[in-house]
Scaffold this active site. Structure first.
Site, mmCIF file in Angstrom:
data_model
loop_
_atom_site.group_PDB
_atom_site.id
_atom_site.type_symbol
_atom_site.label_atom_id
_atom_site.label_comp_id
_atom_site.label_asym_id
_atom_site.label_seq_id
_atom_site.Cartn_x
_atom_site.Cartn_y
_atom_site.Cartn_z
ATOM 1 N N GLN A 80 0.810 -1.209 0.000
ATOM 2 C CA GLN A 80 0.000 0.000 0.000
ATOM 3 C C GLN A 80 0.852 1.272 0.000
ATOM 4 O OE1 GLN A 80 -2.956 -1.743 3.235
ATOM 5 N NE2 GLN A 80 -3.764 0.122 2.347
ATOM 6 N N HIS A 81 0.187 2.373 -0.357
ATOM 7 C CA HIS A 81 0.687 3.747 -0.180
ATOM 8 C C HIS A 81 1.786 4.166 -1.156
ATOM 9 C CE1 HIS A 81 -1.490 3.226 3.499
ATOM 10 N NE2 HIS A 81 -0.523 2.594 4.137
ATOM 11 N N ASP A 243 -2.303 -4.957 -0.044
ATOM 12 C CA ASP A 243 -1.969 -6.273 0.500
ATOM 13 C C ASP A 243 -2.755 -6.590 1.768
ATOM 14 O OD1 ASP A 243 -0.595 -4.333 1.961
ATOM 15 O OD2 ASP A 243 1.373 -5.246 1.678
#
Length: 495
Positions: A80-81, A243
């Site tokens: 992520q991110h 994830d």
């Protein structure tokens, strides 16, 4: 056959799933190189993800003994991110800055202040901006790499980028979008007012990907890529997700009452909610799920990344390290570790470094240091578990995933520290399995196939991994955990 892909920090994994028989036919992974630098810089070249995906894809099919032409769908999970900024030709204008990059902490603090502090963030986003989120990375690029920033035509997340490579479509879904910092997690829409604060020169209609519902396909695999991978025509690519969201699917955590806890490079604790939660704590992320609900979670940045540093410092293999951890007593004879090698998100100490406390001439030896770093990483997850409050307070079981879940010693430690039964899915890389399940759901939903039915068929728990809390150790850990929280309090006072 369905393919699940999980593009993590250290590697990309691929699983091949036979949905009709309810079995995993094959799996494989390929590593990535992580570029680390001063001030908390953590970056990767997206081309490494593509090379790893292709290598793991062919290897997993070979191990499964099936032909790529039998594949009906692909699902992609991603770390992520991460910021993947592309130009008009779909080429990255700068390496992907990752979730664990803390170089942008100053930009994050500035954004939080401009949005009205924590209260303003909660009002506009349903969560509070964190240094790991995409927002501060975009602000950092604008400030430090203006030439690259001016060339931005699309802003994608890692899983979005892999979907873009597969389909040519620039799309995302609410689960992964929740971690950008410019998405309203309650209304499931881009927060254009916040985006304008971050990147006033960029047109959100042009640069932000189109939002999908979780069950919608991202598209079909492009003919060029299909030929490269040996796929047939009309192979569907599902919406995918972060994830943590796909890991929840891969553990069957799609209804209230269960906890998914990940012992990966980072650590996460999450639980499903049919509604967005109202929380005034900045460390709880009110993320959407990749199933149409919500997945409130907390994330710690130092789990196997911390234990690996200590293991490699002593030159130990995994077996020897685990034996040393098991040989030391609960509480490591007074040694306490705050394992914040990468800074920390929960508790919120983005610029922190690691501390080893309570060392003396008697307790300073390998076994205690090894156990203390594992305990410290696990205490951070208990700390986060408690922040989720009523959502997790009545949970009957923790489903443990990630690399650390392979350790019987660590599984028992989680059970003892949390006082909760722990069990692992047979496939501990649950994100890749969750991605394959989501792909099957996306492909078969029109025929009435439900996500719940697919999880029941494909999420198998490993009875041999079951760890029941040991009452004596549960009691002993109350005092040791209190020592940890006292050390945290002292650390906050010194910041």
């Amino acid at each position: 056959m369905y393919i699940g892909v999980d593009c993590g920090t250290q590697s990309t994994k691929v699983v091949v799933v036979d949905v009709e028989r309810g079995v995993i036919l094959g799996e494989a992974s390929r590593p990535h190189r992580l570029d680390e630098g001063e001030n908390g810089r953590r970056e990767q070249a997206p081309s490494e993800w593509l090379a790893a995906l292709k290598g793991a894809f062919f290897s997993a099919l070979e191990r499964a003994g099936v032909n790529a032409s039998q594949v009906r769908g692909i699902g992609v999970s991603g770390q992520q991110h991460g910021m993947v900024a592309l130009d008009a030709d779909g080429v990255p204008v700068y390496p992907a800055k990752l979730w664990c990059d803390t170089e942008t902490s100053a930009q994050n603090s500035d954004l939080v202040a401009r949005l009205g502090g924590e209260a303003g963030c909660l009002e506009k986003l349903g969560l509070v901006l964190q240094t790991g989120y995409t927002a501060s990375k975009v602000a950092w690029l604008r400030e430090h790499q203006p030439d690259a920033y001016r060339r931005i035509d699309s802003l994608l997340l890692p899983h979005d980028y892999l979907n873009f490579w597969l389909t040519g479509e620039r799309v995302t879904e609410a689960g992964d979008a929740s971690g950008t910092g410019y998405f309203d997690t309650r209304t499931r829409r881009w927060q254009l007012e916040v985006f304008a604060e971050i990147a006033p020169e960029l047109d959100p209609q042009r640069v932000l990907p189109r939002l999908l519902e979780a069950h919608e396909p991202a598209g079909m695999v492009r003919p060029l890529i299909a030929r490269e991978l040996g796929l047939g025509d009309n192979v569907v690519v599902s919406s995918g997700g972060g994830d943590n969201m796909l890991g929840a699917i891969g553990t069957g955590n799609i209804t209230p009452g269960l906890i998914t806890l990940s012992l990966g490079t980072s650590g996460t604790v999450c639980a499903y909610s049919p509604e967005p939660i109202l929380c005034d704590n900045a460390m709880v992320a009110n993320f959407c799920s990749s199933t149409g609900g919500w997945l409130p979670l907390i994330c710690t940045m130092n789990v196997t990344s911390a234990t690996t540093r200590i293991r490699e410092l002593f030159g130990l293999d995994l077996t020897t390290f685990s034996n040393l951890v098991a040989s030391a007593p609960v509480g490591a004879e007074g040694v306490t570790v705050l394992p914040f090698f990468n800074g920390e998100r929960v508790p919120m100490l983005p610029e922190a470094s690691a501390d080893f406390l309570g060392l003396n001439s008697i307790n300073t030896h390998q076994a205690n240091l090894c156990r203390a770093v594992v305990e410290g990483a696990t205490f951070g997850l208990r700390y986060g578990l408690e922040l989720l409050g009523d959502l997790t307070a009545g949970a009957s079981q923790i489903r443990l995933i990630g690399g650390g879940a392979n350790s019987p010693v660590w599984r028992q430690m989680v059970a003892d520290i949390t006082g909760t039964e722990v069990i692992c899915p047979e496939i501990t890389d649950a994100a890749a399995l969750g991605a394959a399940i989501q792909a099957a759901w996306c492909d078969q939903r029109a025929q009435g196939v439900t996500l719940d039915a697919l999880c029941n068929r494909l999420v198998h728990l490993d009875a041999h991994s079951l760890a029941e809390p040991n009452l004596a150790r549960v009691e002993a850990y109350q005092e040791v955990y209190a020592r940890y929280t006292q050390a945290l309090k002292q650390r906050h006072q010194n910041v």
